[in-house]
Design an enzyme around this catalytic site. Structure first.
Site, mmCIF file in Angstrom:
data_model
loop_
_atom_site.group_PDB
_atom_site.id
_atom_site.type_symbol
_atom_site.label_atom_id
_atom_site.label_comp_id
_atom_site.label_asym_id
_atom_site.label_seq_id
_atom_site.Cartn_x
_atom_site.Cartn_y
_atom_site.Cartn_z
ATOM 1 N N ARG A 90 -1.660 10.478 19.956
ATOM 2 C CA ARG A 90 -1.449 11.978 20.427
ATOM 3 C C ARG A 90 -2.807 12.866 20.229
ATOM 4 O O ARG A 90 -3.258 13.543 21.024
ATOM 5 C CB ARG A 90 -0.328 12.486 19.698
ATOM 6 N N ASN A 144 8.477 12.176 26.518
ATOM 7 C CA ASN A 144 7.345 12.819 27.557
ATOM 8 C C ASN A 144 6.432 11.711 28.051
ATOM 9 O O ASN A 144 6.265 10.741 27.339
ATOM 10 C CB ASN A 144 6.569 13.832 26.888
ATOM 11 N N CYS A 164 14.353 18.501 28.773
ATOM 12 C CA CYS A 164 13.409 19.106 28.286
ATOM 13 C C CYS A 164 14.092 20.475 27.536
ATOM 14 O O CYS A 164 15.105 20.810 28.075
ATOM 15 C CB CYS A 164 12.452 19.572 28.933
ATOM 16 N N HIS A 194 7.504 20.708 32.571
ATOM 17 C CA HIS A 194 6.252 21.331 32.316
ATOM 18 C C HIS A 194 5.520 21.865 33.299
ATOM 19 O O HIS A 194 4.182 22.390 33.041
ATOM 20 C CB HIS A 194 5.479 20.272 31.324
ATOM 21 N N TYR A 245 3.641 26.276 29.700
ATOM 22 C CA TYR A 245 2.646 25.209 30.156
ATOM 23 C C TYR A 245 1.859 25.613 31.294
ATOM 24 O O TYR A 245 0.789 25.039 31.786
ATOM 25 C CB TYR A 245 3.474 24.009 30.518
#
Length: 422
Positions: A90, A144, A164, A194, A245
């Site tokens: 990440r 995700n 989500c 998102h 987002y």
């Protein structure tokens, strides 16, 4: 009822456990299995999970194992919450795109594509093993990028629904602003994972009064501040509320400047995870710590309980915001696109509720990102530099061939150990 959580060693898991304990009348879990290859983390999380159940008087059995096949055998539902490559991957997703002047984020843009390429093959392998062991189990995906992962699962023929926490977060926030209970709030929620907008906020259900104009009129400044967007933009969007987002699209350059001047979210989360695991090891701790709320995934447990209860024929609200096949709901998208909308959920799965005509301002972006997601899934399934390049070129947060070329090289270099074809 038996539920299995793959990725059960995640620091998220106590949030889920707390929800199972509190909402046991909605979802009466008799056996909960936490599956994770990280034995040390799993032991810490499993110990806290048992103490939470005990404190709240839940009689269910909690089992921890690294054996996936044994863990999913006989499960009514399997929840996926894994992170291939961990926080280190990440950190990379949030860093190298910035070198090209693009958003560095783990679920969208170039970083989101990297996560999809790492994740889809692993999730499909897990799902095949679930199907061999227990073909009737529902797969609930919280991993995700949810939209792409859910599309991969559905195209492979699995009984899968994507989940989500953006919608349930808005539901709780709006209920608080309006002074009502969350169960009274029904959202007209539109878009892709998102990439969503709340087009109506209704009291009492799908046919209830739309109080979104009241919300924007009385609390527009508060909502805009939470989204880090100007109130004037919300006014000009035509009476909808975008998810946070959308800031990556509506204020791309501003966000890039911010990301270049502060520690990455991955670094913050990694520090929190270290602290959380130390706390989980305390035998006196028997509730989820307050720090967990800053880790992310707020209200994930409530959303997971509601969805699992609806799929498994238990009690609860049948209306859920989920990721599922479009099937004509948005006529400007292919039927096999995966959208995130309100659906009526039952034992046969989700059926999206009808959606009114979509403003071209939103439909155009949704169609664009849907095209990217199709190319991203092709790259995840078949590999190859050209497929990665095509996906990046299609993404509206990249879009230029020079950026797409440079990002393709960086993506492959940083993820080679996770890409069988590289």
């Amino acid at each position: 009822m038996k539920l299995t959580v793959v990725g059960g060693g995640s620091t998220y898991t106590p949030e889920l456990i707390d929800g199972f304990a509190r909402l046991r009348d909605t979802l009466p879990v008799e056996e909960l299995v936490l599956v994770d290859p990280a034995a040390e983390r799993l032991e810490l999380v499993g110990g806290l999970a048992r103490r939470i159940f005990a404190k709240q008087g839940h009689g269910g059995r909690i089992v921890t194992t690294s054996d996936l096949d044994a863990g999913v055998e006989g499960a009514d539902a399997v929840l996926l919450q894994l992170r291939v490559g961990g926080q280190a991957a990440r950190q990379q997703d949030e860093t190298w795109p910035l070198e090209c002047g693009c958003i560095g984020q783990e679920t969208t843009g170039a970083g989101g594509l990297a996560k999809a390429l790492r994740t889809v093959p692993v999730v499909l392998d897990i799902a095949e093993r679930v199907r061999r062991t227990n073909p009737n189990a529902w797969i609930i995906d919280f991993t995700n990028p949810v939209g792409i992962v859910t599309r991969a699962l559905l195209q492979a023929g699995h009984k899968a629904v994507g989940l989500c926490n953006v919608a349930i977060g808005f539901q709780r926030k709006f209920a608080n602003l309006l002074g009502v209970t969350p169960s009274e709030i029904h959202l007209d929620h539109l878009g892709l994972n998102h990439l969503t907008w709340e087009t109506a906020v209704r009291l009492g259900g799908p046919e209830g009064e739309n109080v979104l104009p009241k919300l924007l009129g009385e609390h527009g400044d508060t909502i805009a501040a939470d989204l880090k967007l100007p109130t004037t933009l919300l006014d000009r969007l035509g009476g909808v509320i975008p998810s946070y987002y959308l800031r990556y699209y509506y204020a791309h350059d501003e966000v890039v400047r911010e990301l270049r001047t502060k520690p990455s979210r991955a670094a913050e989360v990694a520090a929190m995870e270290k602290q959380l695991l130390e706390m989980y090891g305390d035998p006196a701790l028997d509730e989820k710590p307050e720090l967990l709320a800053r880790r992310g995934g707020a209200y994930y447990s409530e959303a997971a309980v509601d969805l699992a209860a609806a799929l498994l024929g238990s009690t609860g609200n049948p209306y859920q915001v989920v990721n599922t096949y479009n099937g004509g709901t948005l006529p400007f998208l292919p039927d096999d696109a995966v959208i995130e909308v309100q659906a009526a959920v039952g034992a046969n799965g989700p059926v999206p509720l009808p959606v009114p005509d979509v403003d071209p301002l939103f439909a155009g972006l949704v169609a664009n990102v849907t095209g990217y997601e199709e190319l991203a899934l092709e790259a995840a399934l078949r590999g190859g530099r050209d497929r990665v390049f095509r996906a990046l070129l299609a993404h509206p947060l990249v879009g230029q061939y020079e950026y797409a070329d440079a990002l393709t090289d960086r993506l492959i270099a940083h993820n080679r150990e996770h890409l069988a074809w590289a």
